[in-house]
Motif scaffolding. Sequence first.
Motif, PDB file in Angstrom:
ATOM      1  N   LEU A 137      37.796  53.158  30.842  1.00 29.42           N
ATOM      2  CA  LEU A 137      36.520  52.485  31.080  1.00 29.42           C
ATOM      3  C   LEU A 137      36.644  51.345  32.087  1.00 29.42           C
ATOM      4  N   TYR A 138      37.863  50.924  32.351  1.00 27.64           N
ATOM      5  CA  TYR A 138      38.069  49.742  33.186  1.00 27.64           C
ATOM      6  C   TYR A 138      38.745  50.070  34.515  1.00 27.64           C
ATOM      7  N   GLU A 139      38.807  51.336  34.843  1.00 31.59           N
ATOM      8  CA  GLU A 139      39.385  51.739  36.113  1.00 31.59           C
ATOM      9  C   GLU A 139      38.315  51.700  37.206  1.00 31.59           C
ATOM     10  N   ARG A 140      37.898  50.506  37.518  1.00 29.80           N
ATOM     11  CA  ARG A 140      36.914  50.271  38.575  1.00 29.80           C
ATOM     12  C   ARG A 140      37.588  49.451  39.676  1.00 29.80           C
ATOM     13  N   ASP A 141      36.789  49.046  40.649  1.00 27.03           N
ATOM     14  CA  ASP A 141      37.310  48.162  41.680  1.00 27.03           C
ATOM     15  C   ASP A 141      37.851  46.882  41.050  1.00 27.03           C
ATOM     16  N   PHE A 142      38.873  46.323  41.674  1.00 28.19           N
ATOM     17  CA  PHE A 142      39.432  45.067  41.193  1.00 28.19           C
ATOM     18  C   PHE A 142      38.366  43.981  41.302  1.00 28.19           C
ATOM     19  N   PRO A 143      38.146  43.218  40.233  1.00 27.50           N
ATOM     20  CA  PRO A 143      37.064  42.225  40.277  1.00 27.50           C
ATOM     21  C   PRO A 143      37.428  41.032  41.148  1.00 27.50           C
ATOM     22  N   VAL A 144      36.420  40.326  41.607  1.00 26.80           N
ATOM     23  CA  VAL A 144      36.653  39.110  42.376  1.00 26.80           C
ATOM     24  C   VAL A 144      37.387  38.094  41.509  1.00 26.80           C
ATOM     25  N   TYR A 145      38.474  37.565  42.024  1.00 27.35           N
ATOM     26  CA  TYR A 145      39.207  36.499  41.334  1.00 27.35           C
ATOM     27  C   TYR A 145      39.555  35.425  42.354  1.00 27.35           C
ATOM     28  N   LYS A 146      38.898  34.286  42.223  1.00 27.95           N
ATOM     29  CA  LYS A 146      39.106  33.192  43.169  1.00 27.95           C
ATOM     30  C   LYS A 146      40.515  32.656  43.048  1.00 27.95           C
ATOM     31  N   GLN A 147      41.071  32.244  44.186  1.00 25.18           N
ATOM     32  CA  GLN A 147      42.395  31.652  44.151  1.00 25.18           C
ATOM     33  C   GLN A 147      42.377  30.420  43.254  1.00 25.18           C
ATOM     34  N   PRO A 148      43.210  30.381  42.213  1.00 25.58           N
ATOM     35  CA  PRO A 148      43.186  29.243  41.279  1.00 25.58           C
ATOM     36  C   PRO A 148      43.527  27.927  41.986  1.00 25.58           C
ATOM     37  N   VAL A 149      42.828  26.875  41.607  1.00 27.14           N
ATOM     38  CA  VAL A 149      43.038  25.550  42.174  1.00 27.14           C
ATOM     39  C   VAL A 149      43.450  24.607  41.048  1.00 27.14           C
ATOM     40  N   GLU A 150      44.567  23.934  41.240  1.00 22.70           N
ATOM     41  CA  GLU A 150      44.980  22.952  40.228  1.00 22.70           C
ATOM     42  C   GLU A 150      44.098  21.718  40.335  1.00 22.70           C
ATOM     43  N   VAL A 151      43.444  21.364  39.221  1.00 20.17           N
ATOM     44  CA  VAL A 151      42.587  20.177  39.197  1.00 20.17           C
ATOM     45  C   VAL A 151      43.237  19.037  38.440  1.00 20.17           C
TER      46      VAL A 151
END
Length: 425
Positions: free
Chosen positions: A64-78
């Motif tokens: 069910l989850y073999e779709r396009d890779f979802p958008v994942y923003k580059q993590p930013v250390e805050v």
Amino acid sequence: MDPHRSSISYHSRQSSYKRERDDNGRNPRENKHFRTNTQHQYRSESALGQNPLSCRTLSTRRELYERDFPVYKQPVEVGCFSLDSERRFFNDSRQMRYYVEPDRNPNFNLRDGYRDRFIKRDDSVKERLDHILRWIVANKSKINPTVAAASPRALDVDFVTWRGHLTKLLTTPYETREGWLLAVTRFRGTLYISEVETEAARRERENRTERHEEMMYWGYKFEQYTCADNTHSLPDPGGVVNTNEAFCTVVQTRLADHRLLFSGEVDCRDKDPKAPAAPACYVELKTSAEICTPKQRSNFHRFKLLKWWAQSFLPGVPRVVAGFRDQEGVVVSVETFHISKISHLIKNEYNCWKPTVCMNFCCDFLSFVKRVVTEDSHRVVYLFSWDPYKDVTYSAHRDSQYCFLPHWYVEEMTRSEDSQYEPKA
């Protein structure tokens, strides 16, 4: 370059992040397998002939989850914080350590000090989200809403949690042994996710063998052999291993339309002053049994690399340094694994795990939580439960043992929010 805007193609450039495809970050594909309609049912678009399921459950079937890779923003250390030898919180980096590269065949004795130089954290004490919440209280200015002042949202994020809880979600479609319980509370518009120990996990913790306890120590001992207290010192393997101590990064990112704030422990950072800014300078340290046969190599790819990838991918840690040890706890070799290349290492394994399945399940679980957790109150907890080969289910609890937001946090966030609306003299 503004790190909040950077977004790299996961597939075409062999990196860890998906290029953003539209302005609001939503995946153009609709997630239909838990779509709610007027009959409160959802149906999988992939599983032909599947009976409609109640919206009270979420499937974990991999296909069910073999779709396009979802958008994942580059993590930013805050931000970051430290926990000292007595588990006290400090809003600084005093527990940061620096990676010192060992020889390729170092012969580190991981059993050294287990009997006489080891202070073990009491893992029966459940800290829940308390340390992250202390960081939030001390750093509200870094995560204040950018929306209108009249917004009911206290923080400009959708979810607050530990990195480890998200790691469990990423690996769920491939997990066959350990279930989980996740408690979720909506408070001032933000969803807080905290883990609840399952009965099976409690029994395992209380009945660990001495051999198991010692092998858990080996991972911390490897860190002691490879980490220095500052850029000018060397590791001190003769010191005490105290697992109360920790350095934690706090990162912000976005998975599809889910804005995330989470924290995770970091083992060390690159000591090169020219190293990139955090989190790209961090190094994860691991130990594993030495690999002597093709079957062992396959199992390493299929199981261990999955958890290593998930744990480091989420906060944007670029590499894992692994010490491979023999049965006596002696590190016989060291190897570096770059997170961006792990998917290529496993591509020839039959029926192996897929990063896109992991990330899509996590994304859909967060959407499921948003639909389910509707009441905004620190006194209400929605408990999400999963066991291998089952669907995710949930139940709601008011004023129960599962409540986890401490009074001091609720009072502080309520007071600070109310003060925004007090008329000025």
